[in-house]
Structure formats: structure tokens, C-alpha cells
Design an enzyme around this catalytic site. Structure first.
Site, mmCIF file in Angstrom:
data_model
loop_
_atom_site.group_PDB
_atom_site.id
_atom_site.type_symbol
_atom_site.label_atom_id
_atom_site.label_comp_id
_atom_site.label_asym_id
_atom_site.label_seq_id
_atom_site.Cartn_x
_atom_site.Cartn_y
_atom_site.Cartn_z
ATOM 1 N N GLY A 241 0.843 -1.198 0.000
ATOM 2 C CA GLY A 241 0.000 0.000 0.000
ATOM 3 C C GLY A 241 0.871 1.238 0.000
ATOM 4 O O GLY A 241 0.858 2.021 -0.939
ATOM 5 N N ARG A 627 6.792 -2.872 22.725
ATOM 6 C CA ARG A 627 6.832 -4.335 22.754
ATOM 7 C C ARG A 627 6.773 -4.902 21.340
ATOM 8 O O ARG A 627 5.964 -4.457 20.522
ATOM 9 C CB ARG A 627 5.634 -4.860 23.537
ATOM 10 C CG ARG A 627 5.423 -6.353 23.394
ATOM 11 C CD ARG A 627 5.976 -7.151 24.540
ATOM 12 N NE ARG A 627 5.172 -6.937 25.725
ATOM 13 C CZ ARG A 627 5.575 -7.218 26.973
ATOM 14 N NH1 ARG A 627 6.775 -7.700 27.177
ATOM 15 N NH2 ARG A 627 4.783 -6.994 27.997
ATOM 16 N N GLY A 716 5.950 0.322 11.235
ATOM 17 C CA GLY A 716 5.851 0.160 9.787
ATOM 18 C C GLY A 716 6.713 1.126 9.006
ATOM 19 O O GLY A 716 7.235 0.779 7.951
ATOM 20 N N GLU A 717 6.838 2.342 9.482
ATOM 21 C CA GLU A 717 7.513 3.370 8.681
ATOM 22 C C GLU A 717 8.836 3.834 9.276
ATOM 23 O O GLU A 717 9.617 4.509 8.593
ATOM 24 C CB GLU A 717 6.566 4.563 8.472
ATOM 25 C CG GLU A 717 5.469 4.222 7.488
ATOM 26 C CD GLU A 717 4.220 5.075 7.665
ATOM 27 O OE1 GLU A 717 4.050 6.010 6.903
ATOM 28 O OE2 GLU A 717 3.401 4.774 8.556
HETATM 29 MO MO1 MOS Z 1 1.013 5.306 5.222
HETATM 30 S S1 MOS Z 1 2.121 6.607 4.056
HETATM 31 O O1 MOS Z 1 0.230 6.184 6.412
HETATM 32 O O2 MOS Z 1 -0.031 4.517 4.142
#
Ligand code: MOS
Length: 753
Positions: A241, A627, A716-717
Site C-alpha cells: 500500500g 513491545r 511500519g515506517e
Molecule cells: Mo502510510 S504513508 O500512512 O499509508
């Protein structure tokens, strides 16, 4: 006794179907009577369509319909209200206006994909063309307005007696000023955007990849003019995504409307080239960073200004100083500001650390320049300016172990062996350098609903309408469900990716795990309480008539009054198919704290002294993400983030042709992303320090959550934030050349080597 799977190395619950090809992505689904659609896109960026000639296309073999602007009669409508922020602001194929190069202007539907594609190539259009606005530098700038989290994007904090940020900078012993540029970047998810839409009366089922299925479905329903409850969006398997599947583009409504109009299911798969203009990009960006410090590197003034795009159809408001410069270092004087330029370019969208990755590239490169200007080691410089309260908000962090990230990362990487002098490490044709940078990413809670079902075969189903973009969300749901119920992972079935399920957390902003886990904990608690209630009230139960307080649930088994029984056996005994509990977790965080994940990157590069070719040869990332729920998936996420950083630093850019507004590099042959040969073995270490606040109780009556909230935080980022700066800083250390416009391609080095 069941050992909790939390924190262990867990393979993907959907790993086998994915690697064997059994997993069906949106474009893989079949339907009886399926017809195939192909888009025709504009060849100018700004103007009016004067005529579209569909005669040849209509005469092509297998063609069923050609729908063309300005009036396609597809029955599409504007998206309004809360969903409007998740959709483009025009109705596709309903007027003659062209807003960007590559806008959909016609849709061909045929019996086969090839017939649709070939006929689409025979559609021709003429335009009344105006010169497009394409340059950040040439167009007027307007204030960006609030950041994505609602904070002001323009902010000035001055120490008492200081008149302006410029005065604070002027009064500093050492000043570093640097301007940074980057062209468009794209999400380039591996799975192309693909839709299958099938109607049954006035109800429609849509298979499409969506990061926020509920908002996507609502927007699609509005576009189609149908009641939201008549639309089911299935988004079970998604091949990436990165922000491009957050919003509703023109593809899904067009495919669904065509299916309705012809009375057959329709599949639309965008070509790779079409995706570059039709599914968003990271805006072009100019940033100016100024740092003022004492001679020993203590910051006195920090200023970070930016200009990015505001495309006319849909804009991601880029505020790159937000959650980077306004959150990272202690400074008495701080100024951040974001401006936008209105341009006739395709809609922009959040992408992979949307503010933070580009923002950290600028800030962390400037910090490296300050380290050189002051002679302070880059790690030491960051520790000297370490913040224990948010520089812009004055609040403490829910949990912050960034200092440990620096120390552990430096040790793992062998930072102490480094020479700060550029070009001091040479190996044959290769100049070797090292660099480091900080990573920071905000943590948000978002609402999530979860249903837990305990079944009579001693298994549990955990259901939530989240989508798994390949991140491992389904596995996290299973792992934390198994933990909350105290049963083995093999007895838990996650059920995700369908708007008929309880509404899941949005798969955005690195928040899905810590938004979902508390709701799982709540639903598991409620299911266990319901199990106990049934155990004492059902007359088939051995505990009939007992007191709930006499029962104890542990690891899937009820104990009490000298007997024990698994929930499955109890449910069988009372002839119940199952126990169901539905619970929510709120989308709010404790306002007394700021919440971020942190990390430190250390990188080694080799730059060929004759060609300028740059290779990343070593990389260590240490992250503080609360965690860790699934050690394997978490590490993979961090590795993926660093790979994005390699793309950002060395490879990715799409140039806009100034006169035409056309995106010049819209193929994967021209828009380069890292491949295996570009990526070294990346050393990722996670501190695994639970966040005691972020997923804790919020006084909403769910106090139980605090004890088992797990304390996870987003990851994730974070890997993509700062990693490009670490690479650029290593290139400087290798060569003595500072490149401030990414990607750092060999043409920017070769003449200066
Ligand atoms: Mo992310 S850039 O919040 O899909």
C-alpha cells in the site's frame, strides 16, 4: 501451560497461500460472465477535451462499451462529508476538464483484457490546451494549513528576549544552512491496482486493495450513489500500500459503475504506467534547514521550512518538519513552516513516512553538517541535544529509549573505528565511508473493533476488518488473540479484510498493531466473562448455579470447584456453537504525553572513485518500537523501511516535464527501486521495551487493558525515516561531497571525485 507467542519469531499465517500462489489478490478473483475494462488517459495536463473519437474502438473485436468524458452516463457522483478527504475532488468521466497528464478520459469494456487494451489504444482525443503549472519554484506559495495530526504546520518558539528565529541564528557561534531538493517519488506497490466489481440487484461486491476499507467503501458508495450498506468491499490480500491505497482514485468507481451499466461483473487492472499518474505520488519537495549552535554543538536555534505540491484534484499536505524537527532535538528557539504550490499535476498522497522520511533526510543531513562544522562526533552531537520533553509541545514521552538506540547501534556497527575525515578509507577503486542518522515516527491510536468467537472445537476466531498490506497484520491479530486467550497460535483463526466484519483499524501511519491489540484484549476479556456467565447459568454446565467468582479461566480452560474443562468441551456440553464478544478500542491517546517510535541508523557505503557508483555495503538499525509482537515480521518491516531509504537516497525519482506536465519516468525500467543486488544484509535490532502509556487504559471503562495491553508501538515506517540521511552522510564521509538533492546518482558525484 501455553507459552505466549508474543515476541517470538512467528511465520506469516498466510505465508503458505502467498508463496504457493493460492492467495487470491483483487485481480485474481473470477466471476461468471466477467468483462474486462481498460482505461484511456489524457495526453495533456491542463485544458478541455474538445472531442473524443470512440468509433474505431467501438468497431474493435470484442468491445462491449466505450464510456468517455465529458458525459459517460455512468451514474457517478461527488464524494462529500467525511469521506471527501479520502477521494479526488472531481467525478471521473463526467466533465470535459483535464486536470493532470494521465487523467482517465475513457473506459473501454470488452470480452478479454487484450481486446479492451487494444481498443483503448484506438480512442483518440483532441484538447483545448492551457500551459500547465508544474514548478514549485515558479508558482505562488500558500501556507500548508494544519498537519495531518491537526497541529499548526507553522510554528515559532523563541526564548525570552529573542526577537526572531533569524536573530537567534545570527547570535549562534556556528550556523549551518542547507537546501534540499527531491523530485516526485511513487509508492510502486508490487500488486497493480486491480478491481473486480460484481452486482447482485442493487448490491455490489468489490474486490480491491484498500488501506482503510471502511472509508474506501463509503467513498465508493457515494461515488456510485448507493447506500453504504449495499456495498461490500473485500480486501483480503493486498500486495503493498505505502499510502497509495489510502484514498479512492478513479479506478474503482469506474469499474463498478461499468459493471452496473452492462449488467456483468467487470475487472479493471491498471497498467504499471497508469499507476504512476492515477494512484498518487510523494510530492516534489524543497526544504531549507538552518541550525545554529554553540562551538561544542549545543543547538540554540533550529529552522526548517518546506515547499511542496498542492495538486488541484487531491493533495497530501506535506509538512516535513512535523514529527521530525518539531519533535527531535532540544532547542530554545524553533521555527518550522510548510508551504504549498498549486500545480496541475496528478493527485499526491502520503507515502512511506510521508512527512518524516523527507523531513528527516533534511534535518539529519544538516545535523551531519553541524557535526562536521563543530568537530563533534555525529552520535555525540545527537546525545548533546537529546530531548526529554517535546521541543514543540513541552510534554514528556510515553516511552523513549533513543539514547539506547544510539549506544547499541554504535556498538553493533563498530562506529568507534570510524574516521571523521572524508576519503580516509580507500580500498582499491572504492572510497569507503560511514554515516548515521536518527529515526522518529509519531504513534497514534485509531479506533478499532474486534469480534472474538470461542468455538466448541476449542478454537477461536478473531475478526476485524483491517487489511493486511503484506505487513503481517493478520499474523499480529492471531498472535495477540492467542496471547489474550492464553491458547496456542494454531487454535486461532484471524479473519480480516472485509467490510462486513467489525470495523478494523486503518492500515496507515504505522498504527494498525497498537490500535488493534487493545481491542483484541478487550474482546477476549469480554468473551471469557461471557463464557463464565454461561457456565454458571446454563443447566447443561457442570457449574450450573455456581458463582462466577468461583471460576477461573486460564489457557483456554475453566477451573472451579475442583473441576476443569476447556471452553470447547463446555460449549459442547451445553450444546452451544460458540460464544461471541465484540469490543472496541478508542482512537485516542493520553494527552499528557507525546508518543513516538525511535531508531538509529548506521551505514557504510562504497563509492567508486572513477564512476561515482554508490553501493550500500553495511547497515545497522536499532529501533525502539515498544513491545515486539512478532519478532520476525517486525524485523522484516524494519528491513523494508531501510530498503525504502536506499531507494530514497540513491534511486527513486520521477521528473515532471515542465512544459507538458507529463511524468517522465513512469515505468519500472525508468523509475528505479532497490533490487536485491542493491541491498546488503541489514542488521536490525529491536529494543523491545514496552510502552507503558500508548496502549494503556484511557479511563473509558476498559481498565483491564492496562495489565495486558502489551505496550506495542508502530514500526511500519520508522525504518524509512532517517535511513536516506544515513546513506547520504556516509557518501559524504567516503567522498567529501555533500549531495543535497536526492537521489544521489553518479552524475552528481563523478565530476567532483
Ligand atoms: Mo502510510 S504513508 O500512512 O499509508
Amino acid at each position: 501451560m501455553t507459552r505466549s507467542p508474543v515476541g517470538r519469531e512467528t511465520g506469516r499465517v498466510d505465508g503458505r497461500p502467498k508463496v504457493t500462489g493460492a492467495a487470491e489478490y483483487s485481480g485474481d478473483h473470477r466471476a461468471v460472465g466477467l468483462a474486462h475494462a481498460h482505461l484511456v488517459t489524457s495526453t495533456v495536463a491542463r485544458g478541455t477535451i474538445t472531442r473524443i473519437d470512440t468509433t474505431a474502438a467501438l468497431a474493435s473485436p470484442g468491445v462491449l462499451r466505450v464510456y468517455a468524458a465529458p458525459e459517460s452516463r455512468l451514474g457517478l457522483y461527488p464524494v462529500t462529508g467525511p469521506a471527501a478527504g479520502f477521494a479526488e475532488n472531481y467525478v471521473p468521466l463526467r466533465d470535459a476538464e483535464v486536470r493532470f497528464h494521465g487523467q482517465a478520459i475513457a473506459l473501454v469494456v470488452a470480452e478479454t483484457p487484450e481486446q479492451a487494451r487494444d481498443a483503448a489504444a484506438r480512442v483518440t482525443a483532441t484538447y483545448d490546451t492551457q500551459p500547465p503549472r508544474t514548478s514549485l519554484a515558479d508558482e505562488p506559495h500558500v501556507p500548508a494549513g494544519p498537519t495531518i495530526s491537526g497541529a499548526p504546520s507553522s510554528l515559532t518558539i523563541l526564548a525570552p528576549g529573542v526577537g526572531s528565529i533569524d536573530a537567534a541564528l545570527a547570535a549562534s557561534d556556528v550556523v549551518v544552512e542547507a537546501e534540499f531538493h527531491q523530485h516526485m517519488q511513487h509508492h510502486v506497490a508490487m500488486e497493480p491496482h486491480a478491481i473486480l466489481a460484481a452486482w447482485n440487484g442493487d448490491r455490489v461486491t468489490i474486490h480491491a486493495g484498500a488501506q482503510i476499507p471502511a472509508a474506501y467503501a463509503l467513498g465508493t458508495a457515494q461515488r456510485l450513489g448507493v447506500l453504504p450498506e449495499n456495498l461490500q468491499l473485500i480486501t483480503e490480500y493486498v500486495g503493498g500500500g505505502f499510502g497509495a491505497r489510502v484514498v479512492l482514485w478513479s479506478d474503482t468507481p469506474l469499474a463498478a459503475a461499468a459493471a452496473r451499466e452492462i449488467g456483468r461483473p467487470v475487472r479493471l487492472v491498471l497498467t504499471r504506467e497508469q499507476m504512476f499518474a492515477l494512484t498518487g505520488h510523494r510530492s516534489q519537495l524543497t526544504q531549507n534547514v538552518r541550525l545554529g549552535a554553540s562551538r561544542d554543538g549545543v543547538l540554540n536555534a533550529v529552522s526548517h521550512q518546506s515547499v511542496s505540491e498542492r495538486p488541484t484534484t487531491l493533495a497530501f499536505t506535506m509538512t516535513p518538519a512535523h514529527a521530525t524537527t518539531d519533535a527531535l532535538y532540544r532547542t530554545p528557539n524553533l521555527h518550522v513552516d510548510a508551504q504549498l504550490a498549486v500545480l496541475d499535476l496528478p493527485g499526491s498522497r502520503a507515502m512511506r513516512g510521508p512527512n518524516e522520511a523527507p523531513g528527516a533526510f533534511a534535518l539529519e543531513t544538516a545535523m551531519d553538517e553541524l557535526a562536521i562544522a563543530t568537530g563533534v562526533d555525529p552520535v555525540e552531537l545527537r546525545l548533546r541535544n537529546y530531548a526529554t520533553t517535546s521541543p514543540s509541545r513541552g510534554l514528556p514521552w510515553s516511552s523513549k529509549h533513543l539514547d539506547e538506540c544510539y549506544h547499541v547501534g554504535a556498538r553493533r556497527f563498530g562506529w568507534s573505528a570510524r574516521s571523521a575525515t572524508p576519503r580516509s578509507h580507500v580500498d582499491g577503486h572504492w572510497l569507503i565511508g560511514t554515516g548515521m542518522a536518527t529515526a522518529i515516527y509519531p504513534a497514534h491510536r485509531r479506533p478499532a473493533s474486534v469480534r472474538v468467537r470461542l468455538l466448541d472445537d476449542d478454537t477461536a476466531v478473531i475478526s476485524t476488518g483491517i487489511s493486511d498490506l503484506g505487513t503481517g497484520a493478520a499474523t499480529v491479530v492471531a498472535v495477540s488473540g492467542a496471547d489474550a486467550l492464553g491458547i496456542p497460535l494454531t487454535r486461532v483463526t484471524p479473519e480480516i479484510g472485509d467490510t462486513l466484519l467489525p470495523q478494523g483499524a486503518p492500515a496507515v501511519g504505522s498504527s494498525a498493531t497498537h490500535a488493534t491489540v487493545p481491542a483484541i484484549v478487550n474482546a477476549a476479556r469480554d468473551a471469557i466473562n461471557e463464557l463464565k456467565r454461561v457456565a454458571v447459568t446454563d443447566d447443561g454446565s457442570p457449574w450450573h448455579g455456581a458463582d462466577v467468582e468461583d471460576l477461573r479461566y486460564e489457557h483456554g480452560i475453566l477451573h472451579g470447584q475442583g473441576r476443569s474443562m476447556s471452553f470447547g468441551r463446555l460449549l459442547t456440553a451445553i450444546d452451544s456453537p460458540g460464544i461471541t464478544a465484540l469490543a472496541e478500542s478508542p482512537g485516542a491517546v493520553d494527552p499528557g504525553y507525546v508518543h513516538h517510535s525511535f531508531g538509529a541508523h548506521f551505514c557504510e557505503v562504497r563509492v567508486n572513485r572513477f564512476t561515482g557508483d554508490t553501493r550500500v555495503t553495511r547497515f545497522t538499525t536499532v529501533a525502539d518500537v515498544g513491545r515486539v509482537i512478532n519478532a520476525r515480521a517486525a524485523r522484516s518491516q524494519l528491513v523494508g523501511g531501510v530498503v525504502f531509504g536506499i531507494g530514497h537516497a540513491l534511486l527513486e525519482e520521477n521528473r515532471v516535464e515542465p512544459d507538458t506536465g507529463r511524468l517522465a519516468n513512469s515505468t519500472l525500467a525508468d523509475y528505479l527501486v532497490p533490487v536485491n543486488a542493491d541491498v546488503p544484509d541489514i542488521d536490525v535490532h529491536l529494543l523491545d521495551r514496552p510502552d507503558p502509556v500508548l496502549t494503556g487504559p484511557l479511563g473509558d471503562g476498559s481498565e483491564d487493558v492496562g495489565t495486558r495491553s502489551l505496550g506495542a508501538r508502530g514500526l511500519g515506517e520508522i525504518g524509512t525515516v532517517g535511513s536516506a540521511a544515513a546513506i547520504g552522510n556516509a557518501v559524504y564521509n567516503a567522498t567529501g561531497i555533500r549531495v543535497r538533492d536526492v537521489p544521489i546518482t553518479l552524475d552528481k558525484l563523478i565530476d567532483r571525485l
